[in-house]
Each structure stands twice: as structure tokens, then as C-alpha cells.
Design an enzyme around this catalytic site. Structure first.
Site, PDB file in Angstrom:
ATOM      1  N   LEU A 115       4.807  -1.288   0.240  1.00  0.00           N
ATOM      2  CA  LEU A 115       6.259  -1.450   0.192  1.00  0.00           C
ATOM      3  C   LEU A 115       6.885  -0.194  -0.394  1.00  0.00           C
ATOM      4  O   LEU A 115       6.558   0.205  -1.521  1.00  0.00           O
ATOM      5  CB  LEU A 115       6.649  -2.651  -0.673  1.00  0.00           C
ATOM      6  CG  LEU A 115       6.261  -4.058  -0.214  1.00  0.00           C
ATOM      7  CD1 LEU A 115       4.767  -4.324  -0.415  1.00  0.00           C
ATOM      8  CD2 LEU A 115       7.059  -5.090  -0.993  1.00  0.00           C
ATOM      9  N   GLY A 203       8.481   0.408  -6.092  1.00  0.00           N
ATOM     10  CA  GLY A 203       7.384   0.620  -5.148  1.00  0.00           C
ATOM     11  C   GLY A 203       6.130  -0.171  -5.473  1.00  0.00           C
ATOM     12  O   GLY A 203       5.750  -0.295  -6.630  1.00  0.00           O
ATOM     13  N   SER A 204       5.459  -0.723  -4.454  1.00  0.00           N
ATOM     14  CA  SER A 204       4.341  -1.614  -4.734  1.00  0.00           C
ATOM     15  C   SER A 204       3.503  -1.865  -3.487  1.00  0.00           C
ATOM     16  O   SER A 204       3.727  -1.268  -2.435  1.00  0.00           O
ATOM     17  CB  SER A 204       4.868  -2.950  -5.287  1.00  0.00           C
ATOM     18  OG  SER A 204       5.894  -3.450  -4.447  1.00  0.00           O
ATOM     19  N   ARG A 205       2.580  -2.818  -3.606  1.00  0.00           N
ATOM     20  CA  ARG A 205       1.667  -3.140  -2.514  1.00  0.00           C
ATOM     21  C   ARG A 205       1.241  -4.606  -2.628  1.00  0.00           C
ATOM     22  O   ARG A 205       1.149  -5.149  -3.732  1.00  0.00           O
ATOM     23  CB  ARG A 205       0.451  -2.210  -2.603  1.00  0.00           C
ATOM     24  CG  ARG A 205      -0.693  -2.542  -1.662  1.00  0.00           C
ATOM     25  CD  ARG A 205      -1.710  -1.427  -1.754  1.00  0.00           C
ATOM     26  NE  ARG A 205      -3.051  -1.843  -1.398  1.00  0.00           N
ATOM     27  CZ  ARG A 205      -4.099  -1.033  -1.438  1.00  0.00           C
ATOM     28  NH1 ARG A 205      -3.961   0.215  -1.825  1.00  0.00           N
ATOM     29  NH2 ARG A 205      -5.291  -1.471  -1.089  1.00  0.00           N
TER      30      ARG A 205
END
Length: 241
Positions: A115, A203-205
């Protein structure tokens, strides 16, 4: 002539408000303190400089957009796992699920979605079922698009069992600028596909681990829509007894 009369036109202002509500996505509650703080800072800055006020207003609008929570409608299909996040499919590979869930240390197919700060950042349930375990683990804040982010970064792991008896694992992973993972479900909760269950700030995953025998239907580099994109077809329901 008929004695009926046409219905009077509705209030145009009310109609415009209704259209705006249907067009603009609502905001996740986790974003309200940030947006409220930005609005206050904007008002203060505007007293000193109109230019600073404009910058503050734009930043506040961008913050509200980041925390948007659009309505999603899951496809009318049984036996599938949906995307838990909006973003870009960055990895499709076999990997062992997080150890803190207590699952056997056997590799399962994992689909990772990265993301960016421009994506919707709420996470959604991939299927109808029941939450069996939720486990948080602190960690580093490496860039979420790196392979080792799944092992080294701060994460929150969820193990759920679908209505057909399959195990699905969804992992929220913090990124380079993400410092707070929010998970709103608990063990024993009954959940529905595409329902929002958490959010990662900035921001991430998100990793989705699939049961053996699943057929992955997305490709690396493909964009996903949380709660709507079908990630995989699950195998036939396990035999009972």
C-alpha cells in the site's frame, strides 16, 4: 385531463448534499483526531499567513483522503478469498505463517499487497468466518515492499476459519513511515467478507496466507481493491468427521 399533479421538485440543496454523501467516501474514525488537529493548525496558521493557511488546508484535506473508508461490495461467489487491502501485488510465494499464531511451520502460498500513501489504508476481512486468533508483534520499520518486511517489521496477525472450514491468515505489516497498526476484531468474533477490521497509518503491506490447494487468481504487479478483488479460489470444503 387527469386530476393528478406532478410531485414538487425536491430541495436542490438537500439533493446536492445527498449526492455528495454518496460520492465522497466516509472517513475511518482513526483519522478524526488527525483531521481535527490539522483543521485547528490551519486556523492558527491562517492568522499569521494566508499562504500557510492554504498549505494547512490542503494538508488537512490530504489527511482526510488518506483515512477514507469507501463502501465495498463483495462479489457473490462462495469458496474464494478476497483482497484485504487496496494496493499492488508485490509478492506471490510460499512462506511459513507468523510463528506467534501457533500454526505448523509449513509453507503456504502467500500473496503480499503493498500500500502506498495514496491507497485506501483500511483492511478488510477476506471471507465469511470466525476469528480464531489475533497476535501482535513489535518489530522494525523497514520499507514495506522489501521481502524481509514480513519477518522483521511490526505486524498484527489474524487467523480466521471460513464457513467452509478453511484457515486464512491475514497480516498487517507496518512500513517505513507507518508506526501504528489498529486491529478492531477479537478472537471469537464472527465476521463478514469485505467488512473493515483495521487500518495501518501510512505506508504499509498486507499479507494473505492461503490454505493448501488454493488457486491464485492474481498476478504480481496487479492492483487490488480491498473487499472486491478475488485473490484466490479456495479448495473444496474439508471433509467433516
Amino acid at each position: 385531463m387527469s386530476g393528478t399533479r406532478p410531485e414538487p421538485a425536491g430541495n436542490p440543496v438537500a439533493h446536492a448534499v445527498q449526492l455528495a454523501r454518496e460520492t465522497l467516501p466516509p472517513m475511518h474514525p482513526a483519522g478524526r483526531p488527525f483531521v481535527a488537529g490539522g483543521a485547528v493548525a490551519t486556523l492558527v496558521a491562517r492568522r499569521f499567513s494566508k499562504r500557510l493557511g492554504v498549505v494547512g488546508a490542503l494538508a488537512t484535506v490530504a489527511m482526510a483522503a488518506f483515512f477514507r473508508e469507501p463502501k465495498r461490495v463483495p462479489p457473490p461467489r462462495d469458496g474464494v478469498a478476497l483482497a484485504s487491502a487496496d494496493g499492488l501485488v508485490s509478492l506471490i510465494e510460499e512462506a511459513v505463517p507468523p510463528a506467534e499464531l501457533g500454526l505448523p511451520a509449513e509453507p503456504r502460498m502467500r500473496v503480499s499487497v503493498f500500500l502506498s500513501v495514496f491507497d485506501v489504508h483500511v483492511q478488510r476481512v477476506p471471507a465469511n468466518g470466525v476469528i480464531e486468533r489475533v497476535a501482535y508483534r513489535p518489530g522494525k520499520f523497514l520499507s514495506a515492499d522489501l521481502d524481509k518486511a514480513s519477518d522483521d517489521n511490526e505486524r498484527n496477525s489474524v487467523l480466521m476459519r471460513t464457513e467452509d472450514g478453511h484457515e486464512l491468515v491475514v497480516v498487517q505489516i507496518a512500513g517505513l513511515v507507518a508506526r501504528r497498526i489498529l486491529c478492531e476484531i477479537r478472537e471469537g468474533d464472527k465476521v463478514g467478507a469485505a467488512a473493515t477490521y483495521g487500518i495501518i497509518r501510512f505506508g504499509s503491506r498486507v499479507d494473505l496466507y492461503l490454505p493448501p490447494g488454493s488457486t491464485v487468481l492474481v498476478s504480481k504487479g496487479q492492483r487490488t481493491i480491498g473487499g472486491e478483488t478475488v485473490i484466490a479460489e479456495l479448495p473444496a470444503a474439508p471433509a467433516k468427521g
